[in-house]
Motif scaffolding. Structure first.
Motif, PDB file in Angstrom:
ATOM      1  N   GLN A 463      51.012 -15.658 -29.576  1.00  0.00           N
ATOM      2  CA  GLN A 463      51.122 -16.631 -28.487  1.00  0.00           C
ATOM      3  C   GLN A 463      49.761 -17.117 -27.985  1.00  0.00           C
ATOM      4  N   LEU A 464      48.714 -16.796 -28.686  1.00  0.00           N
ATOM      5  CA  LEU A 464      47.374 -17.254 -28.322  1.00  0.00           C
ATOM      6  C   LEU A 464      47.401 -18.769 -28.100  1.00  0.00           C
ATOM      7  N   PRO A 465      47.088 -19.257 -26.870  1.00  0.00           N
ATOM      8  CA  PRO A 465      47.301 -20.686 -26.567  1.00  0.00           C
ATOM      9  C   PRO A 465      46.183 -21.599 -27.044  1.00  0.00           C
ATOM     10  N   VAL A 466      44.942 -21.090 -27.053  1.00  0.00           N
ATOM     11  CA  VAL A 466      43.796 -21.907 -27.472  1.00  0.00           C
ATOM     12  C   VAL A 466      42.790 -21.022 -28.192  1.00  0.00           C
ATOM     13  N   ILE A 467      41.956 -21.645 -29.011  1.00  0.00           N
ATOM     14  CA  ILE A 467      40.787 -20.952 -29.569  1.00  0.00           C
ATOM     15  C   ILE A 467      39.608 -21.906 -29.467  1.00  0.00           C
ATOM     16  N   ALA A 468      38.397 -21.336 -29.505  1.00  0.00           N
ATOM     17  CA  ALA A 468      37.187 -22.157 -29.453  1.00  0.00           C
ATOM     18  C   ALA A 468      36.136 -21.534 -30.357  1.00  0.00           C
ATOM     19  N   HIS A 469      35.475 -22.376 -31.162  1.00  0.00           N
ATOM     20  CA  HIS A 469      34.411 -21.921 -32.067  1.00  0.00           C
ATOM     21  C   HIS A 469      33.175 -22.778 -31.867  1.00  0.00           C
ATOM     22  N   ASP A 470      32.074 -22.103 -31.616  1.00  0.00           N
ATOM     23  CA  ASP A 470      30.806 -22.786 -31.374  1.00  0.00           C
ATOM     24  C   ASP A 470      30.137 -23.155 -32.698  1.00  0.00           C
ATOM     25  N   SER A 471      29.166 -24.028 -32.614  1.00  0.00           N
ATOM     26  CA  SER A 471      28.514 -24.550 -33.822  1.00  0.00           C
ATOM     27  C   SER A 471      27.784 -23.482 -34.617  1.00  0.00           C
ATOM     28  N   LEU A 472      27.313 -22.441 -33.949  1.00  0.00           N
ATOM     29  CA  LEU A 472      26.572 -21.398 -34.662  1.00  0.00           C
ATOM     30  C   LEU A 472      27.436 -20.727 -35.730  1.00  0.00           C
ATOM     31  N   ILE A 473      28.747 -20.714 -35.541  1.00  0.00           N
ATOM     32  CA  ILE A 473      29.649 -20.084 -36.513  1.00  0.00           C
ATOM     33  C   ILE A 473      29.659 -20.880 -37.822  1.00  0.00           C
ATOM     34  N   PHE A 474      29.479 -22.211 -37.739  1.00  0.00           N
ATOM     35  CA  PHE A 474      29.579 -23.058 -38.931  1.00  0.00           C
ATOM     36  C   PHE A 474      28.253 -23.204 -39.675  1.00  0.00           C
ATOM     37  N   LYS A 475      27.151 -22.918 -39.015  1.00  0.00           N
ATOM     38  CA  LYS A 475      25.845 -23.241 -39.591  1.00  0.00           C
ATOM     39  C   LYS A 475      25.536 -22.458 -40.864  1.00  0.00           C
ATOM     40  N   ASN A 476      26.075 -21.242 -41.008  1.00  0.00           N
ATOM     41  CA  ASN A 476      25.754 -20.420 -42.178  1.00  0.00           C
ATOM     42  C   ASN A 476      26.822 -20.488 -43.271  1.00  0.00           C
ATOM     43  N   ILE A 477      27.813 -21.362 -43.057  1.00  0.00           N
ATOM     44  CA  ILE A 477      28.888 -21.499 -44.034  1.00  0.00           C
ATOM     45  C   ILE A 477      28.594 -22.702 -44.936  1.00  0.00           C
ATOM     46  N   GLU A 478      28.932 -22.589 -46.203  1.00  0.00           N
ATOM     47  CA  GLU A 478      28.732 -23.693 -47.130  1.00  0.00           C
ATOM     48  C   GLU A 478      29.459 -24.947 -46.626  1.00  0.00           C
ATOM     49  N   ASN A 479      28.843 -26.084 -46.870  1.00  0.00           N
ATOM     50  CA  ASN A 479      29.390 -27.348 -46.364  1.00  0.00           C
ATOM     51  C   ASN A 479      30.807 -27.598 -46.853  1.00  0.00           C
ATOM     52  N   ASP A 480      31.043 -27.340 -48.110  1.00  0.00           N
ATOM     53  CA  ASP A 480      32.365 -27.580 -48.668  1.00  0.00           C
ATOM     54  C   ASP A 480      33.416 -26.704 -47.984  1.00  0.00           C
ATOM     55  N   SER A 481      33.027 -25.444 -47.708  1.00  0.00           N
ATOM     56  CA  SER A 481      33.954 -24.535 -47.030  1.00  0.00           C
ATOM     57  C   SER A 481      34.236 -24.999 -45.609  1.00  0.00           C
ATOM     58  N   VAL A 482      33.188 -25.497 -44.911  1.00  0.00           N
ATOM     59  CA  VAL A 482      33.390 -26.005 -43.558  1.00  0.00           C
ATOM     60  C   VAL A 482      34.334 -27.192 -43.590  1.00  0.00           C
ATOM     61  N   SER A 483      34.133 -28.078 -44.560  1.00  0.00           N
ATOM     62  CA  SER A 483      34.968 -29.257 -44.674  1.00  0.00           C
ATOM     63  C   SER A 483      36.435 -28.883 -44.836  1.00  0.00           C
ATOM     64  N   LYS A 484      36.690 -27.834 -45.612  1.00  0.00           N
ATOM     65  CA  LYS A 484      38.067 -27.401 -45.827  1.00  0.00           C
ATOM     66  C   LYS A 484      38.614 -26.671 -44.590  1.00  0.00           C
TER      67      LYS A 484
END
Length: 540
Positions: A463-484
């Motif tokens: 029942q988790l109503p919302v989630i939030a992810h900051d930009s620092l989480i995406f910076k170390n992930i490959e671009n293609d993976s982020v896109s997906k």
């Protein structure tokens, strides 16, 4: 869902939100300190959080105390509120023009949000539910190895318990914990009573000894109850066991007294009959025996007179001694008579029986009470052990169920995003801890992908109503993976909030997708607030 936030210190004043994915989009230079993370903190603030106050002190120090006005739509109705940094413990209910109508405490407001989002979980608060999954820089919950932690110092046992509560599987565990706490409280009270000498300390040895005493005492009481008349005839022996000895002593004293009295009578007779021979007693002899030697008779008279004196003195001494002995014996006899009389009064009065019965009953009750508390202690120990075992068994059963569900879910999510064959993270739960890892891939990018997969699976299964992810989480992930990954957020009707920049590097389609779902565009020239204090400190 959250529909808007207004602040007169925002550069664009009002930021509107929509269902599904809401993107806080930075510029193509990846410029820091423009307000991406801060806006996520503001979203957390209007959701009842305190991180904006606790971790973003520069906002208040630079802007001064300020207010946020915001609205939610639940069903077909819109609700408007105002909350400020000066008094964050109060949330004001507003009308359509944001005029203040009433006030709620922060706890009342959080309860309102939980109800508005349709959360029916009884064992976890609204904020504890959101805590781990609102991952913004500064909150301390962005370590990819510990996805269940809402903050770094949170005990692992609490994290596991909160996960169970999030899956609404804590009810039986809670009931067992309540019973266990009650039993442990009783056990503690019993130990304290013994430690403070309110209750005697009884071990197994004393317990066995009390069992023997209880049996003996019950037999004695049963004898009294079943045969009171015969029992009463021997009361003297029970209550006054010395009485027979006193009678025997009295008989001996009476016998001694008789002997003394006999001796005293003889002495007194001798004193009365003790006469010496005088010359006049021989006067008749001279008539018949004129030749008798009167001078010799005089000598005999003098001899008997001296002997008589000696005998009388001895007899007087004997009389005094025997009289003293008789007085002494009479005194002893009086003492014995008094003791016997007292005993006879006790025999004739029923209080002796009552005292005996009360004494037996008190001793019996004391022994029973001691053993009862000993048995209670054993029973509590046994109950506590059983409850702990039941608690452990239930918790293991529940976490195995959750573990299987999440691992299957993450595997399915990974396959849905990346295709079949993609390694998925694995969560291993224990009663008081957990591990989270991606086998055969220890890279930073893989770790953050695993973190996102975990959150998205939780988003889907609870029942988790919302989630939030900051930009620092995406910076170390490959671009293609982020896109997906980023496209998968939009699969949910529930709101998610993502801060990200450099959209073009993820490809034109993804860049367009991000711009389409953006709620604000921030850059070096377009900051979140109307004041730039980056020369003093960084705003993230």
């Amino acid at each position: 869902m959250l529909t808007e936030i207004y602040c007169d210190r925002f550069r664009q004043k009002t930021i509107s939100f929509h269902s599904g994915l809401n993107v806080v989009l930075g510029d193509e230079n990846g410029t820091n300190s423009i307000g991406k993370s801060t806006l996520l903190m503001v979203v957390d603030f209007v959701l009842g959080g305190q991180s904006l106050i606790e971790h973003n002190g520069d906002v208040v120090s630079e802007l001064g105390e300020h207010d946020y006005r915001f609205s939610f739509r639940f069903g077909m109705e819109t609700f408007r509120f105002q909350r400020g940094t000066a008094d964050s413990g109060a949330v004001y209910v507003c009308d359509e023009g944001y005029g203040i109508v009433s006030v709620k405490t922060i706890e009342e407001y959080r309860s309102f949000l939980a109800a508005g989002f349709g959360i029916t979980l009884e064992d976890i608060s609204f904020r504890a539910l959101l805590g781990p999954y609102f991952r913004v820089w500064g909150r301390g919950n962005d370590d990819a190895r510990f996805p269940l932690h809402a903050f770094k110092a949170q005990p692992a046992r609490e994290c596991v318990n909160n996960l169970i509560k999030t899956f609404d599987l804590f009810g039986t565990i809670r009931d067992i914990q309540v019973s266990l706490a009650e039993k442990e409280k009783e056990s503690g009270a019993l130990r304290n009573a013994v430690a403070t000498s309110i209750l005697p300390k009884v071990g197994k040895k004393e317990y066995v000894k009390n069992l023997v005493s209880i049996d003996e005492l019950e037999q004695q009481l049963d004898a009294v109850k079943s045969n009171l008349a015969p029992y009463a005839t021997s009361i003297a022996d029970i209550v006054n066991r010395e009485m027979v000895e006193q009678k025997q002593r009295r008989d001996g004293l009476l016998e001694t007294r008789s002997r003394i009295e006999a001796s005293l009578r003889r002495v007194r007779r001798n004193l009365e009959s003790n006469r010496h021979i005088k010359s006049a007693h021989f006067d008749g002899l001279t008539h018949y025996f004129p030749e008798v030697n009167k001078s010799r008779l005089a000598e005999v008279e003098e001899f008997h007179s001296e002997v008589a004196k000696l005998l009388r003195a001895e007899l007087c001494d004997s009389e005094r001694s025997l009289s003293d002995q008789l007085i002494e014996v009479d005194g002893h006899i009086a003492e014995v008579d008094s003791t016997i009389s007292e005993a006879l009064r006790s025999v004739n009065e029923p209080t002796a029986v009552l005292d005996r019965v009360v004494g037996l009953s008190n001793s019996l009750q004391a022994a029973k009470d001691q053993n009862r508390f000993y048995e209670l202690g054993l029973a509590l120990k046994e109950s506590i052990a059983k409850l702990k075992s039941s608690l452990s068994e239930e918790k293991v059963r529940v976490i195995e169920r959750i573990e299987e569900s999440l691992n299957d879910g993450m595997r399915a999510t990974a396959s849905a995003i990346f295709g079949e064959g993609r390694k998925s993270p694995r969560l291993t739960l224990r009663e008081a801890g957990y591990t989270f890892e991606v086998h055969e891939d220890t890279g930073t990018g893989a770790a953050f992908v695993a973190l996102i997969l975990f959150d998205l699976t939780m988003f889907d299964e609870t029942q988790l109503p919302v989630i939030a992810h900051d930009s620092l989480i995406f910076k170390n992930i490959e671009n293609d993976s982020v896109s997906k990954l980023i496209r998968f957020y939009a699969e949910f009707g529930k709101q998610s909030f993502v801060a990200i920049d450099e959209a073009e590097k993820y490809g034109p389609d993804t860049a367009e997708f991000l711009r389409d779902r953006s709620v604000v565009l921030l850059s070096d020239d377009a900051l979140l607030y109307d004041t730039d204090w980056r020369s003093k400190s960084e705003l993230s």
